[in-house]
Design an enzyme around this catalytic site. Structure first.
Site, mmCIF file in Angstrom:
data_model
loop_
_atom_site.group_PDB
_atom_site.id
_atom_site.type_symbol
_atom_site.label_atom_id
_atom_site.label_comp_id
_atom_site.label_asym_id
_atom_site.label_seq_id
_atom_site.Cartn_x
_atom_site.Cartn_y
_atom_site.Cartn_z
ATOM 1 N N GLU A 273 27.411 -22.568 29.365
ATOM 2 C CA GLU A 273 27.389 -23.492 30.497
ATOM 3 C C GLU A 273 28.749 -24.140 30.730
ATOM 4 O O GLU A 273 29.034 -24.637 31.805
ATOM 5 C CB GLU A 273 26.309 -24.567 30.305
ATOM 6 C CG GLU A 273 26.388 -25.345 29.027
ATOM 7 C CD GLU A 273 25.696 -24.690 27.835
ATOM 8 O OE1 GLU A 273 25.668 -25.327 26.780
ATOM 9 O OE2 GLU A 273 25.207 -23.550 27.933
ATOM 10 N N ARG B 25 24.437 -21.147 11.343
ATOM 11 C CA ARG B 25 23.163 -21.587 10.771
ATOM 12 C C ARG B 25 22.125 -20.475 10.702
ATOM 13 O O ARG B 25 21.155 -20.584 9.953
ATOM 14 C CB ARG B 25 22.643 -22.815 11.518
ATOM 15 C CG ARG B 25 23.517 -24.041 11.245
ATOM 16 C CD ARG B 25 22.981 -25.278 11.919
ATOM 17 N NE ARG B 25 22.731 -25.081 13.325
ATOM 18 C CZ ARG B 25 23.420 -25.637 14.298
ATOM 19 N NH1 ARG B 25 24.405 -26.452 14.038
ATOM 20 N NH2 ARG B 25 23.114 -25.391 15.551
#
Length: 175
Positions: A98, A61
């Site tokens: 994460e 994006r």
């Protein structure tokens, strides 16, 4: 003004990509050509006075407004790609997420050492990918000119991670 226009166009998608996450979907912005032009103009206005020799857009994006911004600024566009997507000689950067790790790549001839590269993406969350891109650009001899994002999720503190690299962090809409 631009912040409200962006926020009015973005739609929230609850529980995507996993339960508890509210995804900020920017694709409705793309249905509004005038808003797209205003976004690029807002970036260009806020970047005045900053030396920018190239714009590096983060896959995927970051390509949407990054290329248009580079064109508006009259500088080259550099695609920062996921591993295995670039056909020429590349440099890689592995970074932690994460939930694991990821790899980004740049062509070795994407820019010349000493050039000032603006890093662009649609969304600033934790800042991990933008930080990895900045580290890769610096390892290749580039200078990070700053960062630009359409949207920031401020509660995730991404700016704090990026500021030591360069505190010129342009955000058009903050949540």
């Amino acid at each position: 003004m631009i912040e409200q226009q962006i926020k009015s166009a973005i739609r929230d998608i609850p529980d995507f990509p996993k339960p508890g996450i509210v995804f900020k979907d920017i694709t409705p912005i793309l249905k509004e050509p005038a808003l797209c032009v205003s976004i690029v103009d807002a970036f260009a206005d806020r970047l005045k006075g900053i030396r920018i020799d190239a714009v590096a857009g983060i896959e995927s994006r970051g390509f949407l407004f990054g290329l248009t911004l580079a064109t508006k600024l009259g500088v080259p566009f550099i695609p920062v790609r996921k591993a295995g997507k670039l056909p020429f000689t590349i440099r890689q950067k592995v970074y932690d997420l994460e939930y694991g790790s990821a790899t980004i790549e740049l062509h070795t001839d994407a820019f010349e050492p000493g050039q000032h590269v603006l890093i662009h993406d649609d969304l600033l969350a934790t800042g991990g990918t933008a930080l990895a891109a900045s580290e890769l650009i610096q390892e290749m001899g580039g200078i990070v000119a700053g960062f630009s994002f359409v949207v920031e999720l401020g509660f995730l503190n991404g700016k704090e991670r990026l500021a030591p690299v360069n505190d010129k962090i342009i955000v058009l809409a903050e949540y």
